[in-house]
Write a protein that holds these residues in place. Structure first.
Motif, PDB file in Angstrom:
ATOM      1  N   THR A  34       0.843  -1.193   0.000  1.00 32.41           N
ATOM      2  CA  THR A  34       0.000   0.000   0.000  1.00 32.41           C
ATOM      3  C   THR A  34       0.872   1.234   0.000  1.00 32.41           C
ATOM      4  OG1 THR A  34      -0.169   0.026   2.400  1.00 32.41           O
ATOM      5  CG2 THR A  34      -1.912  -1.127   1.213  1.00 32.41           C
ATOM      6  N   ALA A  35       0.312   2.319  -0.505  1.00 30.95           N
ATOM      7  CA  ALA A  35       1.028   3.593  -0.516  1.00 30.95           C
ATOM      8  C   ALA A  35       0.971   4.201   0.871  1.00 30.95           C
ATOM      9  CB  ALA A  35       0.403   4.537  -1.536  1.00 30.95           C
ATOM     10  N   PRO A  36       2.107   4.511   1.473  1.00 33.93           N
ATOM     11  CA  PRO A  36       2.108   5.017   2.844  1.00 33.93           C
ATOM     12  C   PRO A  36       1.497   6.411   2.978  1.00 33.93           C
ATOM     13  CG  PRO A  36       4.305   5.111   1.925  1.00 33.93           C
ATOM     14  CD  PRO A  36       3.435   4.401   0.922  1.00 33.93           C
ATOM     15  N   ASP A  37       1.344   7.129   1.878  1.00 37.50           N
ATOM     16  CA  ASP A  37       0.847   8.494   1.973  1.00 37.50           C
ATOM     17  C   ASP A  37      -0.676   8.577   2.048  1.00 37.50           C
ATOM     18  OD1 ASP A  37       0.929   9.463  -1.512  1.00 37.50           O
ATOM     19  OD2 ASP A  37       0.937   7.482  -0.636  1.00 37.50           O
ATOM     20  N   LEU A  38      -1.395   7.483   1.825  1.00 39.32           N
ATOM     21  CA  LEU A  38      -2.848   7.517   1.993  1.00 39.32           C
ATOM     22  C   LEU A  38      -3.320   6.192   2.570  1.00 39.32           C
ATOM     23  CD1 LEU A  38      -5.542   9.027   1.699  1.00 39.32           C
ATOM     24  CD2 LEU A  38      -5.858   7.775  -0.402  1.00 39.32           C
ATOM     25  N   ILE A  55      -7.655   0.900  -5.043  1.00 40.46           N
ATOM     26  CA  ILE A  55      -8.005   1.101  -3.638  1.00 40.46           C
ATOM     27  C   ILE A  55      -8.174  -0.251  -2.968  1.00 40.46           C
ATOM     28  CG2 ILE A  55      -9.736   2.064  -2.068  1.00 40.46           C
ATOM     29  CD1 ILE A  55     -10.348   4.048  -4.428  1.00 40.46           C
ATOM     30  N   LEU A  56      -7.559  -0.400  -1.814  1.00 33.07           N
ATOM     31  CA  LEU A  56      -7.654  -1.627  -1.029  1.00 33.07           C
ATOM     32  C   LEU A  56      -8.366  -1.319   0.282  1.00 33.07           C
ATOM     33  CD1 LEU A  56      -6.875  -4.601  -0.611  1.00 33.07           C
ATOM     34  CD2 LEU A  56      -4.735  -3.787   0.417  1.00 33.07           C
ATOM     35  N   VAL A  57      -9.485  -2.000   0.507  1.00 34.86           N
ATOM     36  CA  VAL A  57     -10.231  -1.882   1.759  1.00 34.86           C
ATOM     37  C   VAL A  57     -10.012  -3.186   2.526  1.00 34.86           C
ATOM     38  CG1 VAL A  57     -12.491  -1.558   2.827  1.00 34.86           C
ATOM     39  CG2 VAL A  57     -11.968  -0.413   0.656  1.00 34.86           C
ATOM     40  N   THR A  58      -9.396  -3.093   3.688  1.00 35.51           N
ATOM     41  CA  THR A  58      -9.084  -4.284   4.474  1.00 35.51           C
ATOM     42  C   THR A  58      -9.889  -4.291   5.762  1.00 35.51           C
ATOM     43  OG1 THR A  58      -6.828  -4.276   3.600  1.00 35.51           O
ATOM     44  CG2 THR A  58      -7.230  -5.597   5.578  1.00 35.51           C
ATOM     45  N   ARG A  59     -10.562  -5.414   5.996  1.00 34.66           N
ATOM     46  CA  ARG A  59     -11.309  -5.589   7.247  1.00 34.66           C
ATOM     47  C   ARG A  59     -10.416  -6.339   8.227  1.00 34.66           C
ATOM     48  NH1 ARG A  59     -17.305  -8.094   8.081  1.00 34.66           N
ATOM     49  NH2 ARG A  59     -17.262  -8.028  10.355  1.00 34.66           N
ATOM     50  N   HIS A  60     -10.155  -5.704   9.379  1.00 34.67           N
ATOM     51  CA  HIS A  60      -9.321  -6.310  10.410  1.00 34.67           C
ATOM     52  C   HIS A  60     -10.174  -6.979  11.494  1.00 34.67           C
ATOM     53  CE1 HIS A  60      -5.920  -4.290   8.581  1.00 34.67           C
ATOM     54  NE2 HIS A  60      -6.665  -3.213   8.528  1.00 34.67           N
ATOM     55  N   ALA A  61     -11.317  -6.421  11.752  1.00 31.45           N
ATOM     56  CA  ALA A  61     -12.284  -6.949  12.727  1.00 31.45           C
ATOM     57  C   ALA A  61     -13.653  -6.409  12.319  1.00 31.45           C
ATOM     58  CB  ALA A  61     -11.926  -6.501  14.143  1.00 31.45           C
ATOM     59  N   HIS A  62     -14.696  -6.807  13.029  1.00 35.24           N
ATOM     60  CA  HIS A  62     -16.040  -6.361  12.644  1.00 35.24           C
ATOM     61  C   HIS A  62     -16.203  -4.845  12.711  1.00 35.24           C
ATOM     62  CE1 HIS A  62     -16.565  -6.320  16.990  1.00 35.24           C
ATOM     63  NE2 HIS A  62     -17.631  -5.562  16.795  1.00 35.24           N
ATOM     64  N   VAL A  67      -8.425   1.768   4.706  1.00 38.08           N
ATOM     65  CA  VAL A  67      -8.627   2.087   3.296  1.00 38.08           C
ATOM     66  C   VAL A  67      -7.315   2.696   2.824  1.00 38.08           C
ATOM     67  CG1 VAL A  67      -9.928   3.471   1.642  1.00 38.08           C
ATOM     68  CG2 VAL A  67     -11.097   2.490   3.636  1.00 38.08           C
ATOM     69  N   ALA A  68      -6.766   2.144   1.739  1.00 36.35           N
ATOM     70  CA  ALA A  68      -5.461   2.611   1.264  1.00 36.35           C
ATOM     71  C   ALA A  68      -5.354   2.501  -0.245  1.00 36.35           C
ATOM     72  CB  ALA A  68      -4.351   1.784   1.906  1.00 36.35           C
ATOM     73  N   LEU A  69      -4.489   3.317  -0.808  1.00 34.68           N
ATOM     74  CA  LEU A  69      -4.105   3.135  -2.201  1.00 34.68           C
ATOM     75  C   LEU A  69      -3.113   1.979  -2.229  1.00 34.68           C
ATOM     76  CD1 LEU A  69      -3.553   6.770  -3.476  1.00 34.68           C
ATOM     77  CD2 LEU A  69      -5.558   5.323  -3.740  1.00 34.68           C
ATOM     78  N   SER A  70      -3.179   1.155  -3.294  1.00 30.10           N
ATOM     79  CA  SER A  70      -2.314  -0.007  -3.368  1.00 30.10           C
ATOM     80  C   SER A  70      -1.771  -0.202  -4.776  1.00 30.10           C
ATOM     81  CB  SER A  70      -3.084  -1.256  -2.946  1.00 30.10           C
ATOM     82  OG  SER A  70      -2.282  -2.411  -3.114  1.00 30.10           O
ATOM     83  N   ASP A  71      -0.477  -0.487  -4.853  1.00 33.17           N
ATOM     84  CA  ASP A  71       0.139  -0.813  -6.133  1.00 33.17           C
ATOM     85  C   ASP A  71      -0.346  -2.168  -6.656  1.00 33.17           C
ATOM     86  OD1 ASP A  71       1.701   1.505  -6.191  1.00 33.17           O
ATOM     87  OD2 ASP A  71       3.288   0.568  -5.014  1.00 33.17           O
ATOM     88  N   ASP A  72      -0.849  -3.024  -5.770  1.00 28.72           N
ATOM     89  CA  ASP A  72      -1.293  -4.359  -6.155  1.00 28.72           C
ATOM     90  C   ASP A  72      -2.724  -4.391  -6.672  1.00 28.72           C
ATOM     91  OD1 ASP A  72       1.149  -5.522  -5.490  1.00 28.72           O
ATOM     92  OD2 ASP A  72       0.548  -5.844  -3.415  1.00 28.72           O
ATOM     93  N   THR A  95     -11.468  -1.265  -6.921  1.00 27.99           N
ATOM     94  CA  THR A  95     -11.447  -1.309  -5.468  1.00 27.99           C
ATOM     95  C   THR A  95     -11.527  -2.771  -5.063  1.00 27.99           C
ATOM     96  OG1 THR A  95     -12.549   0.830  -5.280  1.00 27.99           O
ATOM     97  CG2 THR A  95     -12.619  -0.589  -3.341  1.00 27.99           C
ATOM     98  N   LEU A  96     -10.607  -3.206  -4.229  1.00 32.66           N
ATOM     99  CA  LEU A  96     -10.551  -4.585  -3.772  1.00 32.66           C
ATOM    100  C   LEU A  96     -10.808  -4.630  -2.282  1.00 32.66           C
ATOM    101  CD1 LEU A  96      -9.775  -7.575  -4.425  1.00 32.66           C
ATOM    102  CD2 LEU A  96      -7.441  -6.947  -3.797  1.00 32.66           C
TER     103      LEU A  96
END
Length: 70
Positions: free
Chosen positions: A3-7, A42-49, A54-59, A65-66
């Motif tokens: 992920t891009a550290p700036d966002l 855009i990568l949205v990651t769920r860590h818990a309920h 939410v981050a920008l991602s090179d992947d 949006t993933l």
């Protein structure tokens, strides 16, 4: 995933309405940034309920949006 550290926006909410609002705002900010830079998705990651990032991602391809379960 890289992920891009700036966002990267961390979200923790105590109720569903707050969670939905915060996610919408974070994704909108990420979309604005992604369009301006034109190279990341855009990568949205769920860590818990009640916890997401939410981050920008090179992947993630530009224009997509993933969602990811951590």
């Amino acid at each position: 995933m890289r992920t891009a550290p700036d966002l990267t926006v961390a979200i923790t909410a105590t109720d569903r309405a707050s969670l939905d609002r915060q996610l919408d705002e974070a994704v909108d900010a990420a979309i604005t940034r992604a369009i301006r830079e034109g190279r990341q998705g855009i990568l949205v990651t769920r860590h818990a309920h009640d916890s997401f990032t939410v981050a920008l991602s090179d992947d993630v391809p530009f224009g997509q949006t993933l969602e990811h379960q951590d």
